[in-house]
Design an enzyme around this catalytic site. Structure first.
Site, mmCIF file in Angstrom:
data_model
loop_
_atom_site.group_PDB
_atom_site.id
_atom_site.type_symbol
_atom_site.label_atom_id
_atom_site.label_comp_id
_atom_site.label_asym_id
_atom_site.label_seq_id
_atom_site.Cartn_x
_atom_site.Cartn_y
_atom_site.Cartn_z
ATOM 1 C CB VAL A 95 74.653 59.863 56.068
ATOM 2 C CG1 VAL A 95 75.024 58.631 56.897
ATOM 3 C CG2 VAL A 95 74.895 61.136 56.871
ATOM 4 C CG ASN A 110 84.387 62.410 55.046
ATOM 5 O OD1 ASN A 110 84.021 63.025 54.051
ATOM 6 N ND2 ASN A 110 84.053 62.777 56.278
ATOM 7 C CG HIS A 112 84.535 66.350 59.784
ATOM 8 N ND1 HIS A 112 83.206 66.439 59.420
ATOM 9 C CD2 HIS A 112 84.635 66.933 61.001
ATOM 10 C CE1 HIS A 112 82.531 67.043 60.385
ATOM 11 N NE2 HIS A 112 83.375 67.361 61.355
ATOM 12 C CG ASP A 144 83.550 53.822 61.311
ATOM 13 O OD1 ASP A 144 84.123 53.657 62.403
ATOM 14 O OD2 ASP A 144 82.703 54.726 61.110
ATOM 15 N N GLY A 146 79.832 54.461 61.112
ATOM 16 C CA GLY A 146 79.275 55.589 61.861
ATOM 17 C C GLY A 146 79.267 56.843 60.996
HETATM 18 C C1 GRF Z 1 84.877 71.859 52.993
HETATM 19 O O1 GRF Z 1 85.139 72.504 54.217
HETATM 20 C C2 GRF Z 1 84.542 70.407 53.275
HETATM 21 O O2 GRF Z 1 85.269 69.865 54.362
HETATM 22 C C3 GRF Z 1 83.098 70.518 53.621
HETATM 23 O O3 GRF Z 1 82.590 71.393 52.624
HETATM 24 C C4 GRF Z 1 83.577 72.399 52.364
HETATM 25 C C5 GRF Z 1 83.681 72.671 50.890
HETATM 26 O O4 GRF Z 1 84.258 71.573 50.279
HETATM 27 N N1 GRF Z 1 82.434 69.252 53.621
HETATM 28 P P1 GRF Z 1 84.575 71.592 48.687
HETATM 29 O O5 GRF Z 1 85.057 73.000 48.333
HETATM 30 O O6 GRF Z 1 83.292 71.257 47.986
HETATM 31 O O7 GRF Z 1 85.641 70.572 48.502
#
Ligand code: GRF
Length: 219
Positions: A95, A110, A112, A144, A146
């Site tokens: 974070v 980002n 998600h 942002d 949050g």
């Molecule tokens: C993905 O689902 C990402 O959204 C999450 O971690 C998973 C692996 O991401 N945060 P990556 O293969 O390291 O891009």
């Protein structure tokens, strides 16, 4: 020749989202240049992906710093010489503080693995599976102050099938992540994104604001 969008990619894990950006650049589908990849996890395979493509990369291990402020100061110190236009959090699991975010206003996005604001935080795919939703998906948003909040740029809807496991659902979401993250960067590079309050619009050729991108669920 318009300048290429300069981006930094922050990672923590396998880097498949980073790879989707690399691949689209290599295929000429995304006019951007990855100036640096930074991982908080020295073991992240994402660093190996960067190495294989000759992209400058480094680990800044958050465990080596007494505070989040010190950790982020090091990130900024290693980021700033590259003078990037956009910071992409691609599977980055730390974070970032409000102070860091304010340093790069509307220049951090980002990915998600859920349809925010549903299922924020970690293991979003598992949260959705546990809840029993019929659809989930993934979101690219401006970061942002949050956590997993911020104006939404693109979302993609993914169906949940009765026979799904958390793993099969995560794989289906990940395929869509790999599609919408480069698409969001392309939109950012086009300078067509307009943020008004919590909404993101896309400016058309005449300067009119179009509704945000809607991605039909995959067949
Ligand atoms: C993905 O689902 C990402 O959204 C999450 O971690 C998973 C692996 O991401 N945060 P990556 O293969 O390291 O891009």
């Amino acid at each position: 020749m318009t300048d290429l969008l300069k981006i930094a990619v922050l990672v923590s894990g396998s880097g498949s989202n980073l790879q989707s950006i690399i691949d689209q650049i290599d295929q000429g589908l995304l006019r951007a240049s990855i100036k640096v990849v930074i991982s908080n996890n020295p073991q992240a395979f994402a660093l190996e992906r960067a190495r294989r493509h000759g992209i400058p990369h480094l680990a800044i291990n958050h465990l080596d710093f007494a505070s989040r402020v010190d950790f982020e100061a090091e990130i900024s110190a290693r980021l700033n010489p590259h003078a990037v236009d956009l910071i992409v959090l691609a599977g980055f699991m730390r974070v970032l503080s409000p102070g860091f975010i304010r340093t790069y206003p509307q220049r951090i996005i980002n990915i998600h693995p859920a349809l925010l604001p549903s299922f924020p935080g970690v293991n979003a795919q598992r949260q959705a599976w546990d809840y029993g939703v019929k659809f989930t998906g993934c979101t690219v948003h401006f970061v942002d102050e949050g956590v997993d909040t911020g104006p939404i740029i693109i979302q993609s809807v993914v169906p949940v099938y009765d026979g799904d496991s958390p793993e099969s659902l995560s794989d289906r979401i990940l395929r869509e992540e790999h599609r919408i993250l480069p698409q969001a960067i392309r939109l950012y590079a086009s300078k067509k994104l307009v943020v008004q309050g919590s909404r993101v619009y896309i400016k058309d050729g005449k300067g009119h604001l179009l509704p945000s991108v809607q991605n039909p669920p995959p067949a």
